[in-house]
Design a protein around this motif. Structure first.
Motif, mmCIF file in Angstrom:
data_model
loop_
_atom_site.group_PDB
_atom_site.id
_atom_site.type_symbol
_atom_site.label_atom_id
_atom_site.label_comp_id
_atom_site.label_asym_id
_atom_site.label_seq_id
_atom_site.Cartn_x
_atom_site.Cartn_y
_atom_site.Cartn_z
ATOM 1 N N MET A 90 7.169 7.858 -10.120
ATOM 2 C CA MET A 90 7.484 6.484 -10.039
ATOM 3 C C MET A 90 7.453 6.369 -8.751
ATOM 4 N N ILE A 91 6.716 5.551 -8.055
ATOM 5 C CA ILE A 91 6.375 5.534 -6.472
ATOM 6 C C ILE A 91 6.380 4.224 -5.908
ATOM 7 N N THR A 92 6.767 3.917 -4.605
ATOM 8 C CA THR A 92 6.898 2.658 -4.083
ATOM 9 C C THR A 92 6.228 2.538 -2.823
ATOM 10 N N GLU A 93 5.796 1.152 -2.740
ATOM 11 C CA GLU A 93 5.054 0.879 -1.336
ATOM 12 C C GLU A 93 5.915 1.108 -0.214
ATOM 13 N N GLY A 94 7.303 0.686 -0.308
ATOM 14 C CA GLY A 94 8.231 0.766 0.895
ATOM 15 C C GLY A 94 9.194 2.186 0.370
ATOM 16 N N SER A 95 10.611 1.593 0.726
ATOM 17 C CA SER A 95 11.816 2.508 0.422
ATOM 18 C C SER A 95 11.612 2.788 -0.891
ATOM 19 N N TYR A 96 12.126 4.276 -1.211
ATOM 20 C CA TYR A 96 12.155 4.581 -2.715
ATOM 21 C C TYR A 96 13.426 4.162 -3.381
ATOM 22 N N GLU A 97 14.278 3.573 -2.608
ATOM 23 C CA GLU A 97 15.546 3.408 -3.199
ATOM 24 C C GLU A 97 15.541 2.297 -4.117
ATOM 25 N N ILE A 98 16.097 2.243 -5.504
ATOM 26 C CA ILE A 98 16.304 1.261 -6.409
ATOM 27 C C ILE A 98 17.589 0.838 -6.667
ATOM 28 N N VAL A 99 17.553 -0.491 -7.256
ATOM 29 C CA VAL A 99 18.789 -0.836 -7.755
ATOM 30 C C VAL A 99 18.605 -1.397 -9.305
ATOM 31 N N ILE A 100 19.716 -1.005 -10.192
ATOM 32 C CA ILE A 100 19.503 -1.303 -11.587
ATOM 33 C C ILE A 100 20.284 -2.660 -11.504
ATOM 34 N N MET A 101 19.447 -3.745 -12.651
ATOM 35 C CA MET A 101 20.178 -4.919 -12.491
ATOM 36 C C MET A 101 21.170 -4.929 -13.571
#
Ligand code: MF3
Ligand code: CO
Length: 251
Positions: free
Chosen positions: A206-217
């Motif tokens: 699972m990869i991101t273009e910016g920061s790897y931080e995620i938030v759960i809705m």
């Protein structure tokens, strides 16, 4: 460390049947992933095709989850909930993740889809997720360390200038969707359990273009990038064979 179950031929045959049928469905669904369709309709289409092929939709009823698939659009990393209100539009980057079991044995896969013409950024991010997955799978054989997979994915993704999500991991898979071991997408090589013939794993960068931080809705599922950037996810279920690896979720 929890015990890693080795699968026998019969179990692997069932997981392969599940995997090939899922791969067929995600291939067939491609022409439907167009502007104007809702993710709810796509989920219903996929569930119908699964049932017609004797696959049980394992996500449906997994905890509080109520759908056959997770459909994650643009900045949604994983676990996007199919919705009549999520109507695809040209330029969207869609990741469809689905788990099906055949005679109680699971396969888990995710694939990217482009709605109409997508930005070059999207194409690059999707390509790096795929190449990280492919490179990691190519390493697999009995005797390597589990974390060799993790390190390979991290290196491939970070070399391209993208982020690796830490919050979720790949996993062992079999009669249960999630079995030991966890398969992180980052870490030092040469650590953790040694792979053996008959281990079955779901590998899913699972990869991101910016920061790897995620938030759960607040729905408890939808995982978005914290910075609003795009995310990619691709997943295959594999089995460690006597001298290498077999991908169970490809045709
Ligand atoms: N394929 C996902 C995974 O690897 C889906 C699980 S979440 C579910 O964990 F609730 F939808 F099942
Ligand atoms: Co998975």
């Amino acid at each position: 460390m929890q015990h890693i179950q080795l699968k026998n031929k019969l179990a692997i045959d069932k997981m392969r049947t599940a995997g090939k049928r899922l791969a067929t469905i995600l291939k067939e669904i491609e022409p439907l992933v167009v502007a104007g369709i809702s993710t709810w309709e796509l989920d219903a289409e996929i569930e119908g095709r699964m049932r017609a092929l004797a696959l049980k939709p394992v996500c449906k009823g997994y905890g509080s989850y109520r759908h056959a698939t997770c459909i994650s659009v643009n900045n949604v990393v994983v676990h996007g909930i199919p919705s009549k209100d999520t109507i695809l539009k040209s330029g969207d980057f869609v990741k469809i993740d689905v788990v099906g079991s055949f005679e109680n044995y699971c396969a888990d896969m995710a694939r990217p889809f482009f709605v109409g013409a997508v930005d070059e950024r999207v194409q690059r991010l999707a390509a790096v997720a795929k190449s990280a997955l492919n490179k990691a799978i190519a390493l697999i054989k009995p005797g390597i360390f589990l974390s060799d997979i993790s390190a390979c994915i991290q290196e491939e993704v970070e070399q391209a200038g993208f982020g690796v999500v830490r919050y979720f991991s790949g996993h062992g898979i079999g009669k249960s969707l999630h079995e030991a071991p966890d398969v992180p997408n980052y870490g030092e090589a040469g650590e953790g359990p040694v792979l053996r013939e008959g281990m079955t794993l779901a590998i899913e960068p699972m990869i991101t273009e910016g920061s790897y931080e995620i938030v759960i809705m607040p729905d408890g599922w939808t995982a978005k990038t914290k910075d609003g950037g795009l995310a990619a996810h691709e997943e295959d279920t594999i089995v460690v064979t006597r001298d290498g690896v077999e991908i169970l979720t490809r045709l």
